[in-house]
Design a protein around this motif. Structure first.
Motif: not given
Ligand code: S3P
Ligand code: PEP
Length: 409
Positions: A259-270
């Motif tokens: 899954t993809t979590e959008f942050t202010s800098q880009g994405v974090k993958l889980k």
């Protein structure tokens, strides 16, 4: 050169992805046509963009764009409306990649283009001219780059341009990317029906423009997350409302448990760990992700049927043949149908003990097979330097993520 890879047990990384070459090369052409005062920010450092910058700034009579499809197609249209006479050429493979549909369309508008070697293929001799005519029909089912190339010169034509596209339109998100960028730079360009596009004769305006990171490059990190037992990966420079069609890779990977979590800098993958029994997907809009998903699914033991692959045979290599040949070395028997479908029903063959993955001068063969090391120790990647076409820092980024990358000579 051969690279041997050793993966870490846990992948932990924050990666500054390269900028999108598709956006970089469009921004450069639009900027050149608009005589822009703001150079595009965060241009890609990849070969395909560097050749475009050189072509537009060095003023040489012979332009060598090496293996860059976008540069060949976009510059062919650009040079047709730019004063001067030039030859544009590329690698041996580029001289086998068809360009007749674009050349015929430009000639219909009055362009002066000659083939210097083989009819229908680069190199081309182009004499800049004032193009006339404003309505043409061309095939939309071979490469969207022909269409993007024509659209971008549309605002520079006296009467604008209307394109009617015949056949099934492939790579449509890349046409939309072109239209989006043209609109950002002040052009009036839009679909007027599902297969027609009109561009008004209205010059580009110069605006400050920052280029997003490359979603196609991101796919290899999603792949690493999917194949690793444990991974914490953050990818910088990706936007939530991306212009890039390959951002759809995030949705397809969510079906593979990433899954993809959008942050202010880009994405974090889980990693959720969930994986389907089988994956079916149409790649007609996302052809550059085909290698990523073919390799990922095979190595995760997920049978698949991928359609819409008809453009793969005319890319950097025949990617259909290359994928089948190299996966066979790892013990997977992949079937092809109609030159446009790849399928795997779980059939295996004896894997090679130390498979050498050939990369066929195709950056995506190297980048999509390197993550396979997580599930298939012993594989070696041949000619790893091919990655510079779109992602020069790929191997350095793998090292940063804990992979050992050893040059075996
Ligand atoms: O316009 C672009 O930036 C691109 C369009 C696609 O090509 P096709 O339209 O030939 O499928 C894609 O494969 C290529 O990497 C980049
Ligand atoms: C097909 C590709 O590039 P191009 O057609 O621009 O050479 C690619 O990058 O996968």
């Amino acid at each position: 050169m051969l690279y041997k890879l050793i993966p870490p047990s846990v992948v932990t990384a924050t990666i500054q992805l390269p900028a999108s070459k598709s956006i970089s090369n469009r921004a450069l052409i639009i900027n050149a046509l608009g005589k822009g005062i703001y150079p595009p920010e965060n241009l890609s450092d990849c070969d395909d963009t560097q050749v475009m910058i050189k072509a537009l700034t060095e003023g040489k009579e012979t332009i060598d764009i090496m293996a860059a499809g976008t540069a060949m197609r976009f510059l062919t249209a650009y040079l047709s409306v730019t004063p001067g006479e030039r030859t544009i050429t590329g690698t041996a493979r580029m001289q086998q990649r068809p360009i007749q549909i674009l050349v015929n369309a430009l000639r219909e508008l009055g362009a002066e283009i000659e083939y210097t070697r083989n009819e229908g293929y680069p190199p081309l001799r182009i004499k800049g001219a004032e193009l006339k005519g404003n309505e043409i029909t061309l095939k939309g089912n071979v490469s969207s780059q022909y269409i993007s190339a024509l659209l971008m010169i549309g605002p520079a034509l006296k009467d604008g341009l209307t394109l009617h596209l015949s056949g099934e339109i492939i790579s449509r998100p890349y046409i939309n990317l072109t239209l989006q960028l043209m609109q950002d730079f002040g052009a009036k360009a839009a679909w007027t029906s599902p297969n027609s596009i009109s561009v008004a004769p209205q010059p580009y305006q110069s605006i400050p423009f920052k280029i997003e990171s490359d979603w196609s490059a991101a796919s290899y990190w999603y792949q690493i997350a999917a194949l690793s037992p444990k991974a914490e990966i953050e990818l910088l420079g990706l936007f939530h409302n991306s212009y890039q069609g390959d951002s759809r890779g995030a949705e397809v990977f969510s079906r593979l448990g990433i899954t993809t979590e959008f942050t202010s800098q880009g994405v974090k993958l889980k990693k959720t760990g969930k994986a389907p029994e089988r994956l079916e997907e149409d790649f007609v809009d996302i052809p550059d992700l085909a290698q990523t998903f073919v390799v990922t699914c095979a190595l995760l033991n997920i049978p698949f049927r991928f359609t819409g692959l008809q453009s793969l045979k005319i890319k950097e290599t025949d990617r259909i043949a290359a994928l089948r040949a190299e996966l066979k070395k790892l013990g997977y028997v992949i079937e092809e149908e109609n030159d446009s479908i790849l399928m795997w029903n779980g059939e295996r063959c004896e894997p090679e003990e130390t498979p050498v993955i050939e990369t066929y001068e195709d950056h995506r063969m190297a980048m999509a097979f390197a993550p396979a090391i997580i599930r298939h120790p012993n594989l070696l990647i041949a000619d790893p330097q091919v990655v510079t076409k779109s992602y020069p820092g790929y191997w350095e980024d793998l090292k940063q993520a804990g992979f050992q990358v050893i040059n075996e000579g």
